[in-house]
Design a protein around this motif. Structure first.
Motif, PDB file in Angstrom:
ATOM      1  N   TYR A 148       0.889  -1.211   0.132  1.00  0.00           N
ATOM      2  CA  TYR A 148      -0.095  -0.241   0.056  1.00  0.00           C
ATOM      3  C   TYR A 148       0.932   1.097  -0.089  1.00  0.00           C
ATOM      4  CZ  TYR A 148      -3.647  -3.331   1.493  1.00  0.00           C
ATOM      5  OH  TYR A 148      -4.377  -4.553   1.664  1.00  0.00           O
ATOM      6  N   TRP A 149       0.221   2.198  -0.808  1.00  0.00           N
ATOM      7  CA  TRP A 149       1.174   3.511  -0.669  1.00  0.00           C
ATOM      8  C   TRP A 149       0.058   4.273   0.278  1.00  0.00           C
ATOM      9  CZ3 TRP A 149       1.656   3.553  -6.705  1.00  0.00           C
ATOM     10  CH2 TRP A 149       2.733   2.825  -6.992  1.00  0.00           C
ATOM     11  N   VAL A 150       0.470   5.032   1.209  1.00  0.00           N
ATOM     12  CA  VAL A 150      -0.291   5.705   2.381  1.00  0.00           C
ATOM     13  C   VAL A 150       0.126   6.864   2.592  1.00  0.00           C
ATOM     14  CG1 VAL A 150      -1.338   5.364   4.600  1.00  0.00           C
ATOM     15  CG2 VAL A 150      -0.516   3.396   3.422  1.00  0.00           C
ATOM     16  N   GLN A 151      -0.586   8.181   2.418  1.00  0.00           N
ATOM     17  CA  GLN A 151      -0.348   9.406   2.794  1.00  0.00           C
ATOM     18  C   GLN A 151      -0.979   9.400   4.126  1.00  0.00           C
ATOM     19  OE1 GLN A 151      -2.696  12.456   0.355  1.00  0.00           O
ATOM     20  NE2 GLN A 151      -1.112  13.999   1.122  1.00  0.00           N
ATOM     21  N   VAL A 152      -0.064   9.975   5.127  1.00  0.00           N
ATOM     22  CA  VAL A 152      -0.583  10.121   6.331  1.00  0.00           C
ATOM     23  C   VAL A 152      -0.265  11.591   6.920  1.00  0.00           C
ATOM     24  CG1 VAL A 152       0.206   7.762   7.096  1.00  0.00           C
ATOM     25  CG2 VAL A 152       2.049   9.471   7.332  1.00  0.00           C
ATOM     26  N   GLU A 153      -0.885  11.852   7.921  1.00  0.00           N
ATOM     27  CA  GLU A 153      -0.848  13.374   8.408  1.00  0.00           C
ATOM     28  C   GLU A 153       0.062  13.065   9.676  1.00  0.00           C
ATOM     29  OE1 GLU A 153      -4.432  15.911   9.049  1.00  0.00           O
ATOM     30  OE2 GLU A 153      -4.383  15.035  11.092  1.00  0.00           O
ATOM     31  N   ARG A 157       8.456   1.634   4.871  1.00  0.00           N
ATOM     32  CA  ARG A 157       9.439   2.684   4.348  1.00  0.00           C
ATOM     33  C   ARG A 157       8.802   4.044   4.168  1.00  0.00           C
ATOM     34  NH1 ARG A 157      10.844   3.422  -0.977  1.00  0.00           N
ATOM     35  NH2 ARG A 157       9.824   2.326  -2.648  1.00  0.00           N
ATOM     36  N   THR A 158       9.316   5.303   4.257  1.00  0.00           N
ATOM     37  CA  THR A 158       8.987   6.384   3.634  1.00  0.00           C
ATOM     38  C   THR A 158       9.234   6.559   2.288  1.00  0.00           C
ATOM     39  OG1 THR A 158      11.078   7.601   4.091  1.00  0.00           O
ATOM     40  CG2 THR A 158       9.323   7.706   5.802  1.00  0.00           C
ATOM     41  N   LEU A 159       8.473   7.121   1.420  1.00  0.00           N
ATOM     42  CA  LEU A 159       8.474   7.347   0.092  1.00  0.00           C
ATOM     43  C   LEU A 159       8.247   8.701  -0.592  1.00  0.00           C
ATOM     44  CD1 LEU A 159       6.152   5.351  -2.292  1.00  0.00           C
ATOM     45  CD2 LEU A 159       5.660   5.499   0.027  1.00  0.00           C
ATOM     46  N   LEU A 207       3.971   6.895   3.079  1.00  0.00           N
ATOM     47  CA  LEU A 207       4.731   5.606   3.356  1.00  0.00           C
ATOM     48  C   LEU A 207       4.353   4.276   2.398  1.00  0.00           C
ATOM     49  CD1 LEU A 207       3.625   5.751   7.326  1.00  0.00           C
ATOM     50  CD2 LEU A 207       5.620   6.402   6.168  1.00  0.00           C
ATOM     51  N   GLU A 208       5.291   3.291   2.289  1.00  0.00           N
ATOM     52  CA  GLU A 208       4.996   2.128   1.778  1.00  0.00           C
ATOM     53  C   GLU A 208       4.683   1.061   2.722  1.00  0.00           C
ATOM     54  OE1 GLU A 208       6.385   0.806  -2.289  1.00  0.00           O
ATOM     55  OE2 GLU A 208       7.435  -0.271  -0.777  1.00  0.00           O
ATOM     56  N   LEU A 249      -5.101   6.067   0.692  1.00  0.00           N
ATOM     57  CA  LEU A 249      -4.666   4.730   0.887  1.00  0.00           C
ATOM     58  C   LEU A 249      -4.924   4.144  -0.593  1.00  0.00           C
ATOM     59  CD1 LEU A 249      -3.840   2.350   2.769  1.00  0.00           C
ATOM     60  CD2 LEU A 249      -6.206   1.856   3.176  1.00  0.00           C
ATOM     61  N   VAL A 250      -3.763   3.669  -1.465  1.00  0.00           N
ATOM     62  CA  VAL A 250      -3.912   3.257  -2.479  1.00  0.00           C
ATOM     63  C   VAL A 250      -3.189   1.906  -2.391  1.00  0.00           C
ATOM     64  CG1 VAL A 250      -3.017   3.515  -4.952  1.00  0.00           C
ATOM     65  CG2 VAL A 250      -3.576   5.512  -3.611  1.00  0.00           C
ATOM     66  N   ARG A 251      -3.839   0.669  -2.858  1.00  0.00           N
ATOM     67  CA  ARG A 251      -3.079  -0.582  -2.751  1.00  0.00           C
ATOM     68  C   ARG A 251      -2.438  -0.686  -4.211  1.00  0.00           C
ATOM     69  NH1 ARG A 251      -6.345  -5.550  -0.908  1.00  0.00           N
ATOM     70  NH2 ARG A 251      -7.711  -5.243  -2.889  1.00  0.00           N
ATOM     71  N   ALA A 252      -0.998  -1.018  -4.075  1.00  0.00           N
ATOM     72  CA  ALA A 252      -0.436  -0.722  -5.162  1.00  0.00           C
ATOM     73  C   ALA A 252      -0.228  -2.431  -5.966  1.00  0.00           C
ATOM     74  CB  ALA A 252       1.003   0.125  -5.014  1.00  0.00           C
ATOM     75  N   ALA A 253       0.077  -3.169  -4.940  1.00  0.00           N
ATOM     76  CA  ALA A 253       0.326  -4.700  -5.444  1.00  0.00           C
ATOM     77  C   ALA A 253      -0.066  -5.658  -4.449  1.00  0.00           C
ATOM     78  CB  ALA A 253       1.986  -4.851  -5.507  1.00  0.00           C
ATOM     79  N   ILE A 254      -0.554  -6.863  -5.132  1.00  0.00           N
ATOM     80  CA  ILE A 254      -0.911  -8.048  -4.433  1.00  0.00           C
ATOM     81  C   ILE A 254      -0.063  -9.272  -4.944  1.00  0.00           C
ATOM     82  CG2 ILE A 254      -2.482  -9.786  -3.717  1.00  0.00           C
ATOM     83  CD1 ILE A 254      -4.735  -7.509  -4.445  1.00  0.00           C
ATOM     84  N   GLY A 255       0.898  -9.578  -4.079  1.00  0.00           N
ATOM     85  CA  GLY A 255       1.806 -10.686  -4.506  1.00  0.00           C
ATOM     86  C   GLY A 255       2.656  -9.800  -5.526  1.00  0.00           C
TER      87      GLY A 255
END
Length: 178
Positions: A72-77, A105-107, A130-131, A156-162
């Protein structure tokens, strides 16, 4: 058949909705008949959703016992300082128990499509990306994990599954991958 679909924000991971007024569902995207989601994304999350007409494949993808990683790619406050990142990696304790350790990790801000409605921005509060990669899938888990360490999720964006990835799909687009 296996389908990769970029689920837009505000769309339910089902084909019907009995609420009044009805909310957008998967039925509005011209998906092939007979496919069903392998897992789900909340209506306020975006990104990769896999669909198939193969029941055992759906089970293998969605069952947490198979521990398929979900990225997941997650934008956090807030400020993602080392202590908060370590707490996420260790697996914070939620109301339903401790989570498994996660890769975090941060991205830099990923190159994403604009969200409708846009994410709110506050001039006095920093945000960052964050990833997070999990091998379990509790209800609203990523959002609850980031909130538990003081970093509420904004997007919240899911970037990959497996090994399956979004790979350039725009929101609402899909392609057959198997």
């Amino acid at each position: 058949m296996l389908i990769a679909f970029n689920k837009p924000f505000g769309v339910l991971c089902q084909f019907t909705d009995r609420s009044t007024p009805p909310r957008p569902t998967l039925a509005g995207f011209g998906l092939p008949p007979g496919v069903y989601p392998a897992g789900r994304l909340d209506h306020d999350s975006e990104g990769l959703l896999l669909l198939s007409d193969d029941g055992p494949l759906i089970h293998r993808i969605s069952d947490p016992r198979h521990k398929l990683p979900k990225r997941y790619w997650v934008q956090v406050e807030g400020e993602a300082d080392p202590a908060r990142l370590d707490a996420l990696r260790a697996g914070p304790v939620l109301r339903d128990g401790p989570t498994r350790p996660a890769r975090v990790r941060t991205l830099p801000p990923p190159d994403l499509w604009p969200r409708d409605p846009p994410v709110r921005h506050r001039k006095t509060v920093p945000d960052g990306w964050l990833e997070i990669t999990l091998r379990e899938g509790r209800n609203r888990q990523v959002r609850r994990m980031t909130a538990a360490v003081g970093l509420p999720t904004l997007r919240l964006v899911r970037a990959a599954i497996g090994d399956w990835r979004l790979d350039g799909l725009s929101p609402g687009q899909w392609r057959q991958i198997g």
